[in-house]
Design an enzyme around this catalytic site. Structure first.
Site, PDB file in Angstrom:
ATOM      1  N   ASP A   1       0.796  -1.064   0.017  1.00  0.00           N
ATOM      2  CA  ASP A   1      -0.021   0.071  -0.158  1.00  0.00           C
ATOM      3  C   ASP A   1       1.107   1.311  -0.014  1.00  0.00           C
ATOM      4  O   ASP A   1       1.776   1.527   0.893  1.00  0.00           O
ATOM      5  CB  ASP A   1      -1.003  -0.021   1.205  1.00  0.00           C
ATOM      6  CG  ASP A   1      -2.164   0.841   1.105  1.00  0.00           C
ATOM      7  OD1 ASP A   1      -1.976   2.044   0.427  1.00  0.00           O
ATOM      8  OD2 ASP A   1      -3.155   0.432   1.634  1.00  0.00           O
ATOM      9  N   ASP A   2       0.470   2.103  -0.902  1.00  0.00           N
ATOM     10  CA  ASP A   2       1.339   3.527  -1.135  1.00  0.00           C
ATOM     11  C   ASP A   2       2.922   3.239  -1.260  1.00  0.00           C
ATOM     12  O   ASP A   2       4.028   3.915  -0.798  1.00  0.00           O
ATOM     13  CB  ASP A   2       1.145   4.343   0.149  1.00  0.00           C
ATOM     14  CG  ASP A   2      -0.156   4.689   0.128  1.00  0.00           C
ATOM     15  OD1 ASP A   2      -1.181   4.400  -0.918  1.00  0.00           O
ATOM     16  OD2 ASP A   2      -0.582   5.531   0.899  1.00  0.00           O
TER      17      ASP A   2
ATOM     18  N   CYS B   1      -6.218   3.740  -3.329  1.00  0.00           N
ATOM     19  CA  CYS B   1      -6.332   2.349  -2.958  1.00  0.00           C
ATOM     20  C   CYS B   1      -7.647   1.656  -3.419  1.00  0.00           C
ATOM     21  O   CYS B   1      -7.141   0.617  -4.274  1.00  0.00           O
ATOM     22  CB  CYS B   1      -6.548   2.487  -1.532  1.00  0.00           C
ATOM     23  SG  CYS B   1      -5.218   3.500  -0.819  1.00  0.00           S
TER      24      CYS B   1
ATOM     25  N   LYS C   1      -5.769  -5.656   4.241  1.00  0.00           N
ATOM     26  CA  LYS C   1      -6.731  -4.563   4.040  1.00  0.00           C
ATOM     27  C   LYS C   1      -7.669  -4.571   2.822  1.00  0.00           C
ATOM     28  O   LYS C   1      -7.358  -4.989   1.583  1.00  0.00           O
ATOM     29  CB  LYS C   1      -5.835  -3.073   3.647  1.00  0.00           C
ATOM     30  CG  LYS C   1      -6.696  -1.933   3.053  1.00  0.00           C
ATOM     31  CD  LYS C   1      -5.583  -0.999   2.861  1.00  0.00           C
ATOM     32  CE  LYS C   1      -6.622   0.287   2.345  1.00  0.00           C
ATOM     33  NZ  LYS C   1      -5.694   1.473   2.067  1.00  0.00           N
TER      34      LYS C   1
ATOM     35  N   HIS D   1     -10.813  -2.789   1.835  1.00  0.00           N
ATOM     36  CA  HIS D   1     -11.033  -1.477   1.363  1.00  0.00           C
ATOM     37  C   HIS D   1     -12.075  -1.633  -0.035  1.00  0.00           C
ATOM     38  O   HIS D   1     -11.947  -0.832  -0.939  1.00  0.00           O
ATOM     39  CB  HIS D   1     -10.056  -0.873   0.690  1.00  0.00           C
ATOM     40  CG  HIS D   1     -10.136   0.816   0.993  1.00  0.00           C
ATOM     41  ND1 HIS D   1      -8.885   1.594   0.701  1.00  0.00           N
ATOM     42  CD2 HIS D   1     -10.932   1.547   1.827  1.00  0.00           C
ATOM     43  CE1 HIS D   1      -9.388   2.796   1.318  1.00  0.00           C
ATOM     44  NE2 HIS D   1     -10.506   2.642   1.681  1.00  0.00           N
TER      45      HIS D   1
ATOM     46  N   HIS E   1       1.221   2.323   4.022  1.00  0.00           N
ATOM     47  CA  HIS E   1       0.121   3.499   4.004  1.00  0.00           C
ATOM     48  C   HIS E   1       0.396   4.106   5.412  1.00  0.00           C
ATOM     49  O   HIS E   1       0.699   3.509   6.256  1.00  0.00           O
ATOM     50  CB  HIS E   1      -1.206   3.175   3.818  1.00  0.00           C
ATOM     51  CG  HIS E   1      -2.306   3.894   3.792  1.00  0.00           C
ATOM     52  ND1 HIS E   1      -2.689   4.894   4.749  1.00  0.00           N
ATOM     53  CD2 HIS E   1      -3.187   4.326   2.717  1.00  0.00           C
ATOM     54  CE1 HIS E   1      -3.778   5.493   4.162  1.00  0.00           C
ATOM     55  NE2 HIS E   1      -3.963   5.371   2.985  1.00  0.00           N
TER      56      HIS E   1
ATOM     57  N   ASP F   1      -0.491  -0.729  -4.654  1.00  0.00           N
ATOM     58  CA  ASP F   1      -1.796  -0.428  -5.103  1.00  0.00           C
ATOM     59  C   ASP F   1      -1.670   1.083  -5.971  1.00  0.00           C
ATOM     60  O   ASP F   1      -2.588   1.539  -6.801  1.00  0.00           O
ATOM     61  CB  ASP F   1      -2.827  -0.317  -3.991  1.00  0.00           C
ATOM     62  CG  ASP F   1      -2.338   0.736  -3.031  1.00  0.00           C
ATOM     63  OD1 ASP F   1      -1.411   1.106  -2.959  1.00  0.00           O
ATOM     64  OD2 ASP F   1      -3.182   0.784  -2.078  1.00  0.00           O
ATOM     65  N   ASN F   2      -0.654   1.682  -5.812  1.00  0.00           N
ATOM     66  CA  ASN F   2      -0.290   3.330  -6.370  1.00  0.00           C
ATOM     67  C   ASN F   2       0.946   3.747  -5.896  1.00  0.00           C
ATOM     68  O   ASN F   2       1.677   3.069  -5.259  1.00  0.00           O
ATOM     69  CB  ASN F   2      -1.421   4.251  -5.802  1.00  0.00           C
ATOM     70  CG  ASN F   2      -1.891   4.072  -4.314  1.00  0.00           C
ATOM     71  OD1 ASN F   2      -2.968   3.792  -3.970  1.00  0.00           O
ATOM     72  ND2 ASN F   2      -0.841   4.548  -3.520  1.00  0.00           N
TER      73      ASN F   2
ATOM     74  N   LYS G   1       1.063   9.622  -5.494  1.00  0.00           N
ATOM     75  CA  LYS G   1      -0.380   8.856  -4.862  1.00  0.00           C
ATOM     76  C   LYS G   1      -1.106  10.104  -5.327  1.00  0.00           C
ATOM     77  O   LYS G   1      -0.705  11.495  -5.100  1.00  0.00           O
ATOM     78  CB  LYS G   1      -0.442   8.571  -3.489  1.00  0.00           C
ATOM     79  CG  LYS G   1      -1.654   7.995  -3.145  1.00  0.00           C
ATOM     80  CD  LYS G   1      -1.871   7.732  -1.764  1.00  0.00           C
ATOM     81  CE  LYS G   1      -3.223   7.086  -1.367  1.00  0.00           C
ATOM     82  NZ  LYS G   1      -3.215   6.368   0.139  1.00  0.00           N
TER      83      LYS G   1
END
Length: 516
Positions: free
Chosen positions: A48-49, A86, A139, A141, A238, A296-297, A314
């Site tokens: 994540d991130d 996300c 996660k 989401h 994240h 994810d980004n 992001k």
């Protein structure tokens, strides 16, 4: 410890010129790939991130030995694309569809009654139908306001983790505000079929450790004669910036406090991946398995992430927000130890995994292409185009066709080198005025939205806008954009109001379904 794969950053950015093959709706179609003789175990890891300049194989000062070893022994996807935030990327993983076809163009907020539409068959449901045991850890989401949105109703035998995002790493609490009413509550769950349990006994334990331990438990209990799909979307890295002190202490050379903490979080993630893959091998799953890793980004600069030399981060549609670190690894690859030169989009994993599992991708209603044979044998990618984002509600558009990238109505951003100590407290997030509740907003409206055109083969860092100097190519890309605009699924979550019904006090002070 694996030796990092170090490459020239600009060499990593070079993009081959591909052939243009366009379907009437703007999406190219392909022939089926060949599935292996037996169903492989699948480990799908999402960071994540995690930014372009946050991994060892891109030459980062952050050390990722376990990830580097997997990447070096597999195939590095240096032209793999994701969404800039996300929930949309996760919806594309789950559905094999572009977000303009799922309606998940925006963040799925913890307080909004929306989620991945239930008429979409997820990759977990597909694999479950092919005989897989399916588990999700981390996660989610993808919505949770009603039971039908939760992971155990979307194809997973079990789920262990967070329904939403931005939880505290040690307490596993998160906070929200609706109509000036603020609350803080637990968002940690174990779902198994129709049984929903709040995880109350992990307060004080770091989430990367908790998730890795749960994965190891599942791996050790797995019947190795049955195929396993283990989906691990980590919370890491994240915000909030939290990690046990022994991890950032490994980086005395990094003086920026956020970058140092972030580096420690990446190291904790790398360690967790190493522990999971060690268990994967010891259990005897590795020899017939595929291991996938993607962010994810892009990284978020003010939260310690970095995407340099790519432009943006992001929340933005520049390459720094959408060109994600990724690789595939495992002994089923025929060719390994190379960087795949072709385009890849996160939607391509869905049909690729279905065919690997023995399914028929030609029957799927997806935007992705089955390309295992292409990755495994270094064959030219079938993907030649994709939409970064089609968002009719805000007139924000970005598309890719071969080496060309068109953007209309997007917020500007710049290049963000890793800040030296002298710049502490002075590095400003270029798009900070463009965030609202963590969602992506278009540029502030003008009489005419700004248009950008880039040749990414020659200019992968997006320095040279050609929209004025190459009107013929601009006209061609505008026609391609019109093709990609249809069909269109309206943005489900951006216009939905926050609901006080989501207040966890109604559910034992834990985030729960049952309010929409």
């Amino acid at each position: 410890m694996a030796t990092p794969v170090v490459m020239s950053a600009l060499k990593c950015l070079l993009i081959p010129v591909l052939c243009l093959l366009t379907h009437p709706n703007g999406i190219s179609h392909v022939a089926a790939a060949v599935a292996p003789p037996t169903q492989p175990h699948i480990l799908f890891i999402v960071a994540d991130d995690l930014g372009w300049n946050d991994v060892g194989w891109h030459g980062s000062e952050i050390r990722t030995p376990h990830l580097d070893e997997l990447a070096k022994s597999g195939v590095i996807l240096d032209h793999s694309y994701v969404q800039p935030i996300c929930s949309p990327t996760r919806s594309s993983i789950m559905s094999g569809k572009f977000v303009s076809h799922t309606g998940i163009q925006s963040l799925i907020s913890a307080t909004k009654p929306c989620g991945l539409p239930t008429n979409i068959t997820t990759i977990a449901q597909q694999l479950k139908g092919l005989g897989y045991d399916t588990h999700a850890i981390g996660k989610w989401h993808q919505g949770y306001c009603k039971e039908e949105y939760t992971p155990s109703k979307r194809g997973f035998d079990t789920f262990y983790g967070y329904y939403t995002g931005a939880e505290e790493y040690f307490t596993h609490l998160r906070s929200d505000t609706v109509d000036s009413k603020r609350w803080t509550a637990l968002d940690f769950h174990y779902d198994h079929g129709d049984e929903y349990t709040n995880v109350m006994n992990m307060n004080g334990t770091y989430s990367a450790h908790v998730f890795a331990n749960q994965a190891i438990n599942i791996i050790n209990q797995q019947d190795v004669s049955k195929p396993l799909y283990l989906y691990m979307p980590f919370q890491s890295v994240h915000g909030p910036l939290q990690v046990p002190p022994e991890y950032p202490d490994k980086y005395p050379n990094i003086k920026d406090k956020n970058r140092k903490t972030f580096a420690g979080m990446v190291s904790a993630l790398d360690e967790a991946v190493g522990n999971v893959t060690d268990a994967w091998k010891k259990r005897g799953l590795f020899n017939n398995s595929v291991i996938i890793f993607t962010t994810d980004n892009g990284g978020l600069v003010h939260a310690g992430g970095n995407n340099y030399p790519l432009r943006g981060q992001k929340f933005t549609l520049w390459e720094g927000g959408t060109r994600g670190v990724a690789f595939v690894s495992g002994p089923l690859l025929n060719k390994t130890g190379y960087v795949y030169p072709g385009l890849w989009h996160v939607v391509d994993w869905y049909p690729t995994l279905v065919e690997l599992a023995g399914g028929n991708s030609s029957d799927l209603d997806v935007d992705g292409f089955p390309m295992w044979s292409h990755l495994s044998n270094n064959i030219t990618s079938l993907r030649v185009n994709f939409p970064y984002l089609i968002h009719n509600e805000s007139d924000t558009f970005a598309i890719r066709v071969n080496e060309w990238k068109l953007m209309i109505g997007v917020k500007n951003d710049t290049w963000h080198p890793v800040p030296p100590e002298s710049q502490l407290g002075q590095v400003e997030l270029a798009t900070s005025d463009n965030f609202e509740d963590g969602e992506l907003l278009p540029e502030k409206k003008k009489k005419q939205p700004v248009t950008y055109l880039f040749n990414l083969a020659e200019d992968p860092t997006e320095h040279n806008d050609l929209s004025q100097s190459n009107p013929e190519q601009l006209a061609t890309m505008m026609k391609e954009l019109e093709n990609m605009k249809h069909p269109y699924a309206p943005d489900i979550c951006s216009k939905v109001a926050k609901s006080e019904k989501s207040n966890p006090k109604n559910f034992g002070n834990a985030y729960s379904h049952g309010w929409c």
